[in-house]
Design a protein around this motif. Sequence first.
Motif, short mmCIF file in Angstrom:
data_model
loop_
_atom_site.label_atom_id
_atom_site.label_comp_id
_atom_site.label_asym_id
_atom_site.label_seq_id
_atom_site.Cartn_x
_atom_site.Cartn_y
_atom_site.Cartn_z
N LEU A 102 0.83 -1.21 0.00
CA LEU A 102 0.00 0.00 0.00
C LEU A 102 0.87 1.26 0.00
O LEU A 102 0.57 2.24 -0.68
CB LEU A 102 -0.95 -0.02 1.21
CG LEU A 102 -2.06 -1.08 1.14
CD1 LEU A 102 -2.79 -1.20 2.46
CD2 LEU A 102 -3.06 -0.75 0.02
N VAL A 103 1.96 1.22 0.75
CA VAL A 103 2.87 2.38 0.78
C VAL A 103 3.41 2.62 -0.63
O VAL A 103 3.47 3.75 -1.11
CB VAL A 103 4.01 2.16 1.80
CG1 VAL A 103 5.11 3.20 1.64
CG2 VAL A 103 3.45 2.21 3.22
N GLU A 104 3.76 1.56 -1.32
CA GLU A 104 4.27 1.67 -2.69
C GLU A 104 3.18 2.24 -3.62
O GLU A 104 3.43 3.14 -4.41
CB GLU A 104 4.72 0.27 -3.16
CG GLU A 104 5.19 0.17 -4.59
CD GLU A 104 6.49 0.92 -4.85
OE1 GLU A 104 7.21 1.25 -3.90
OE2 GLU A 104 6.75 1.20 -6.05
N ARG A 105 1.98 1.74 -3.49
CA ARG A 105 0.88 2.16 -4.36
C ARG A 105 0.55 3.65 -4.18
O ARG A 105 0.24 4.36 -5.14
CB ARG A 105 -0.34 1.27 -4.05
CG ARG A 105 -1.67 1.70 -4.59
CD ARG A 105 -1.75 1.91 -6.07
NE ARG A 105 -1.20 0.83 -6.87
CZ ARG A 105 -0.99 0.91 -8.20
NH1 ARG A 105 -1.26 2.02 -8.85
NH2 ARG A 105 -0.48 -0.11 -8.85
N PHE A 106 0.61 4.13 -2.92
CA PHE A 106 0.18 5.50 -2.64
C PHE A 106 1.37 6.45 -2.43
O PHE A 106 1.20 7.53 -1.89
CB PHE A 106 -0.78 5.53 -1.43
CG PHE A 106 -2.09 4.84 -1.74
CD1 PHE A 106 -3.07 5.49 -2.48
CD2 PHE A 106 -2.33 3.53 -1.35
CE1 PHE A 106 -4.26 4.85 -2.81
CE2 PHE A 106 -3.52 2.88 -1.67
CZ PHE A 106 -4.48 3.55 -2.40
N LYS A 107 2.56 6.04 -2.88
CA LYS A 107 3.75 6.85 -2.57
C LYS A 107 3.73 8.21 -3.30
O LYS A 107 4.31 9.17 -2.82
CB LYS A 107 5.04 6.09 -2.87
CG LYS A 107 5.29 5.85 -4.34
CD LYS A 107 6.58 5.11 -4.55
CE LYS A 107 6.76 4.88 -6.05
NZ LYS A 107 7.73 3.88 -6.37
N GLU A 108 3.08 8.27 -4.46
CA GLU A 108 3.01 9.55 -5.19
C GLU A 108 1.88 10.37 -4.59
O GLU A 108 0.72 10.16 -4.90
CB GLU A 108 2.71 9.32 -6.67
CG GLU A 108 3.65 8.42 -7.40
CD GLU A 108 4.97 9.10 -7.70
OE1 GLU A 108 4.96 10.32 -7.89
OE2 GLU A 108 6.01 8.40 -7.72
N GLY A 109 2.22 11.28 -3.71
CA GLY A 109 1.19 12.19 -3.20
C GLY A 109 0.73 11.92 -1.78
O GLY A 109 -0.01 12.72 -1.21
N PHE A 110 1.18 10.79 -1.20
CA PHE A 110 0.72 10.47 0.15
C PHE A 110 1.88 9.96 1.00
O PHE A 110 2.74 9.25 0.49
CB PHE A 110 -0.37 9.39 0.11
CG PHE A 110 -1.55 9.77 -0.75
CD1 PHE A 110 -2.61 10.48 -0.22
CD2 PHE A 110 -1.56 9.46 -2.11
CE1 PHE A 110 -3.67 10.87 -1.04
CE2 PHE A 110 -2.61 9.84 -2.92
CZ PHE A 110 -3.67 10.55 -2.39
N GLU A 111 1.87 10.36 2.28
CA GLU A 111 2.89 9.81 3.18
C GLU A 111 2.20 8.98 4.26
O GLU A 111 1.11 9.32 4.72
CB GLU A 111 3.74 10.92 3.81
CG GLU A 111 2.97 11.82 4.73
CD GLU A 111 3.81 12.91 5.37
OE1 GLU A 111 5.01 13.00 5.06
OE2 GLU A 111 3.25 13.65 6.20
N LEU A 112 2.86 7.88 4.64
CA LEU A 112 2.30 7.03 5.68
C LEU A 112 2.51 7.70 7.03
O LEU A 112 3.62 8.09 7.38
CB LEU A 112 2.99 5.66 5.68
CG LEU A 112 2.51 4.70 6.76
CD1 LEU A 112 1.06 4.28 6.54
CD2 LEU A 112 3.40 3.46 6.83
N LEU A 113 1.41 7.85 7.79
CA LEU A 113 1.53 8.44 9.13
C LEU A 113 1.56 7.39 10.21
O LEU A 113 2.29 7.49 11.17
CB LEU A 113 0.29 9.31 9.41
CG LEU A 113 0.22 10.73 8.93
CD1 LEU A 113 -0.96 11.42 9.60
CD2 LEU A 113 1.50 11.48 9.24
#
Length: 237
Positions: free
Chosen positions: A199-210
């Motif tokens: 999921l981190v890989e999928r959402f890496k463009e534009g989102f940071e894991l909190l």
Amino acid sequence: MEDSAENAHGGVNSPDTEDHWCLDEELPPSKLGTKEYWDSAYEKELETFKDIGDVGEIWFGEESMTRVIKWMKKAKIPQNASILDIGTGNGVFLVALADQGYKNLTGIDYSATSVELARNILLAEGQTDATVKKVDFIRCQSELESFDVCIDKGTFDAISLNPDNAKESKRLYVESLKSVLKDKGFFVITSCNWTKEQLVERFKEGFELLEELPTPTFKFGGQTGSSVTALIFRKVH
Ligand SMILES: C[S@@+](CC[C@H](N)C(=O)[O-])C[C@H]1O[C@@H](n2cnc3c(N)ncnc32)[C@H](O)[C@@H]1O
């Protein structure tokens, strides 16, 4: 009311196969990735709700809602924050959020019968603070305003199983999410088909894991793992 805590998507995330996945491998296509499947599932659930008042399936169980609401309280998400439930299904999460005092709630689903079911359930619960709309999230363009918090429980999983074009559907999902979430807004995802790393890989463009929210763990073949992943992302520039 049924709880669905196991991997309800055909067992594709069984512990023995997970090790062999690369970060963004495609899942085997499934009927759970089709609108026909959801239309017919919610037709049956709507009938049952009208007959006996049962709200139907709660994906990943009640605790999957409690866990997110607990985090929202800890993060001090204001009660007037605009919240979008992506792929709301029976809308029970909206009911749970309204019960906690959240007032600016929108649920969307691409299945018209899901929308009807969710509206019926909200009405029966006396909840008037939530709006439910029929919207295909991956083709929503300007249909939606922007939100402070977007919640997904099982919908990205379903979209990832699209037999027609899962790869493109996932890409469109990320684009839609970027357009509907305000800057610094929160994206809360619960998935049984993707790991934290995927999921981190999928959402890496534009989102940071909190934050990763704790979920129940199981033991299999001497290894400990989770059948459900719950993550909080924040939208960044
Ligand atoms: C696994 S169910 C989860 C339902 C609900 N979130 C819950 O937790 O009970 C997946 C939901 O996503 C919806 N869905 C799938 N693809 C969608 C899309 N492109 N746009 C909007 N909703 C979609 C389905 O109709 C279904 O209600």
